[in-house]
Write a protein that holds these residues in place. Sequence first.
Motif, PDB file in Angstrom:
ATOM      1  N   VAL A   1       0.851  -1.186   0.000  1.00 38.10           N
ATOM      2  CA  VAL A   1       0.000   0.000   0.000  1.00 38.10           C
ATOM      3  C   VAL A   1       0.886   1.235   0.000  1.00 38.10           C
ATOM      4  N   GLU A   2       0.579   2.129  -0.902  1.00 37.19           N
ATOM      5  CA  GLU A   2       1.342   3.376  -1.036  1.00 37.19           C
ATOM      6  C   GLU A   2       0.580   4.507  -0.343  1.00 37.19           C
ATOM      7  N   TYR A   3       1.298   5.291   0.447  1.00 35.32           N
ATOM      8  CA  TYR A   3       0.722   6.417   1.159  1.00 35.32           C
ATOM      9  C   TYR A   3       1.191   7.732   0.552  1.00 35.32           C
ATOM     10  N   GLY A   4       0.271   8.662   0.403  1.00 34.43           N
ATOM     11  CA  GLY A   4       0.635  10.006   0.001  1.00 34.43           C
ATOM     12  C   GLY A   4       0.999  10.850   1.200  1.00 34.43           C
ATOM     13  N   THR A   5       1.312  12.115   0.948  1.00 32.85           N
ATOM     14  CA  THR A   5       1.582  13.062   2.027  1.00 32.85           C
ATOM     15  C   THR A   5       0.267  13.572   2.588  1.00 32.85           C
ATOM     16  N   PRO A   6       0.127  13.610   3.902  1.00 27.10           N
ATOM     17  CA  PRO A   6      -1.145  14.099   4.461  1.00 27.10           C
ATOM     18  C   PRO A   6      -1.372  15.574   4.135  1.00 27.10           C
ATOM     19  N   ARG A   7      -2.635  15.934   3.976  1.00 24.62           N
ATOM     20  CA  ARG A   7      -3.015  17.308   3.661  1.00 24.62           C
ATOM     21  C   ARG A   7      -3.958  17.824   4.749  1.00 24.62           C
ATOM     22  N   LEU A   8      -3.748  19.055   5.162  1.00 26.81           N
ATOM     23  CA  LEU A   8      -4.601  19.677   6.159  1.00 26.81           C
ATOM     24  C   LEU A   8      -5.537  20.659   5.488  1.00 26.81           C
ATOM     25  N   SER A   9      -6.769  20.719   5.972  1.00 30.97           N
ATOM     26  CA  SER A   9      -7.715  21.677   5.402  1.00 30.97           C
ATOM     27  C   SER A   9      -7.317  23.107   5.706  1.00 30.97           C
ATOM     28  N   ARG A  10      -6.544  23.296   6.769  1.00 36.28           N
ATOM     29  CA  ARG A  10      -5.960  24.593   7.096  1.00 36.28           C
ATOM     30  C   ARG A  10      -4.604  24.359   7.738  1.00 36.28           C
TER      31      ARG A  10
END
Length: 778
Positions: free
Chosen positions: A644-653
């Motif tokens: 499983v490949e994970y991306g970089t987490p993104r924050l809504s702010r």
Amino acid sequence: MSQPLFRDPAAPVADRVRDLLSRMTLTEKVGQVNQRMYGWDAYEREASGHRLTDAFRAEVAAFDGMGALYGLQRADPWSGVTAATGIGAVDGARVSDAVQRHVVETTRLGIPVLLVEEMPHGLQALDGTLLPVNLAVGATWNPDLYEEAAALAAAQLRSRGGHVALVSALDLVRDPRWGRAEECFGEDPYLAARFTEALVRGVQGPSGASIGPDRAAVVLKHFAGQGATIGGRNSAATELGARELHEIHLEAALAGVRAGAAGLMAAYNEFDGIPCAANGELLTGILRERWGFTGLVMADGLALDRLVRLAGDPVAAGAMALRAGTDLSLWDASFPRLEEAVRRGLVDEGTLDTAVGRVLALKFRLGLFENPYTGDRTPAPGPEQLSERIARESVTLLTHDGGTLPLGERARRIAVIGPNADSVPQQIGDYTAPQRPGTGISVLDGLKAAAPRGTEIVHARGAGLVGGDLSGFPGAVALAAGADVAVVVLGGSSARESGTRFDANGAAVVSSGNPVEMTCGEGVDLAELGLPQGQSALLDATIATGTPVVVVLVQGRPHALPDLAGRAAAVLSAWYPGPWGGRAVADVLFGAADPVGRLPVSVPRSAAQLPVHYNGKDHGYRGYVDQPATARHVFGHGLSYTTVEYGTPRLSRSSVPVAELTPAAPNTTHAPPQPLVCTVGIRNTGARPVRETVQLYVRRVVGGTSWPRVRELRGFARVALEPGERAEVSFPLEARTLASVTRDLERAVEPGEFEVETGPSSDRTRGARLTVLADGLD
């Protein structure tokens, strides 16, 4: 003549308690806070059935009532109760009703007795259905599944006449040398809190004043810090500071209290020099005044008698515990003398009334005054299918060469060797009743049943569970050498045997001079965490044959493992998986089920490097000269048969004012703020379906009023993905996600810089920076 108020089911519980207390003598009150009799001493089995003993009748008469009776249906080597002498499922309700009828019909006020049973991983009674131990439950990372199983276990207990379930939930594995590690959900407070909530919901049902007839009251063990005793020594001292206690060891208890737990059991250990059962700051200051807990606190077995060393005599010891906030005894000789303590002025009768009121309130909540008897109910079926499902989901793949598993057509001859290969008792854990013949399936039998037609399974034990006897080596090694794959089943055992010696409180007495083959369980602590000499030698000899080796560890604690990379084809952990764990292990090995377990505890390289828990204080230690300070396998780790490949987490702010994360009165003049969310993309890059456990961690980088930890689990989500499928996983970032313990020992969000991380384990994360702004900043 109208009935007394306490007999009115429509009256509020508080009013019923108050009315009943006003009618009670001091002797009757003392009887309600006592649980000094072993339940198995209350009956004898005869050819015609079970009869109540004179000792039980005398105990009821001594106080004109009985608060609680422990372990009426318990069976195990400590109690001495066997299948021939105990109470089976078909007799459980009848014997329970006989006990209850005697208490209700022969005492002045007819107050029912609480029947208390152990339910650490299923009901500990003859014909009680066992679940895998808590460490296996924690490895599933699936609280919903556990809640469902706990509900069925509670229904089984209640259908046999029991009312109260004692369940370990609050201890954490901070030192895996401790023999009771198997009773913990893991090393992490957040994970333990989520399972504790699920336990309370499952056992007690929907939150509310009453507890239904197919549910039970739950008493959570142990409060608090028992998993942090020095050196992993059972019931020993702790050196916890107040901050460590609050940050790590109180989280699961707080979650249980908020979920509505009926009771907590005070732990044996002391905190800051005061044993928990006499610790007013813990039992009253924190539990009741700060958290608002209104349930009862039960002492652990004989714990109050230990207070004599501080108080001077049993009367003063009982008064000390009562003043601190202990409500109900367990087997001790101190609480039975509370009447004398009141008359000597050591404790106020009003303090006793408060404790009695809590016991009575629970009896009202359970509906025992209206329906004291179970009657001719059919014993409820146990959670057998869920037990096997928990076992299957707990199996954790630690290492894999990428080709050997799942076992396929190339494995036409499989050698199954090792001391845990063909033993159901060694895979079911401590606190278990004798199992009926034919109950359960071993790893060996599971493999035989699951193997494709034409597969040959050969078996040899090869080595003992303990010791260094090598006499079984030649045959086992020869089988491995002639096989396509060798499955080596090693680990430990908590199986209590008839020859086991016990302390007065039921803990096993096992020492280097005691030949009993126990390596885990209550009273069985280890100084060395490596596999015993014979098991290690067997593993080395099997690997030396050149046959691909799959290691299966059936264990109740994380044993320290050597570096098996490049040596073993695969290593799996199956924390005592219960009676049907052999089938679960076989399903994973043959690929009928994918390995979805994740480590709830870090696996050390050696006992010398402890502690290795992932969430220690972040001081940047580089390691010892002779070995790394890091774990062999970290918390949260677990492989699958795909990638499983994970991306970089993104924050809504990227920033948020602290005020938005602080509970406050609703603001009707402004639009509600945009939710703060962390989102990460994942993709199944392999050729098999997968159920991935996506983990959310938080690191405090700058700010706060105390030194931060390396990282802390703050969320997880289980996601099913087909080959090539993508998914977006979102976690709300709320106050409890970002909160830390302040200087006032309260949880609050403090301004600063945070790294919000996601990943498949605690050591494989990627993060996004979040700034929490102080009030007035933007």
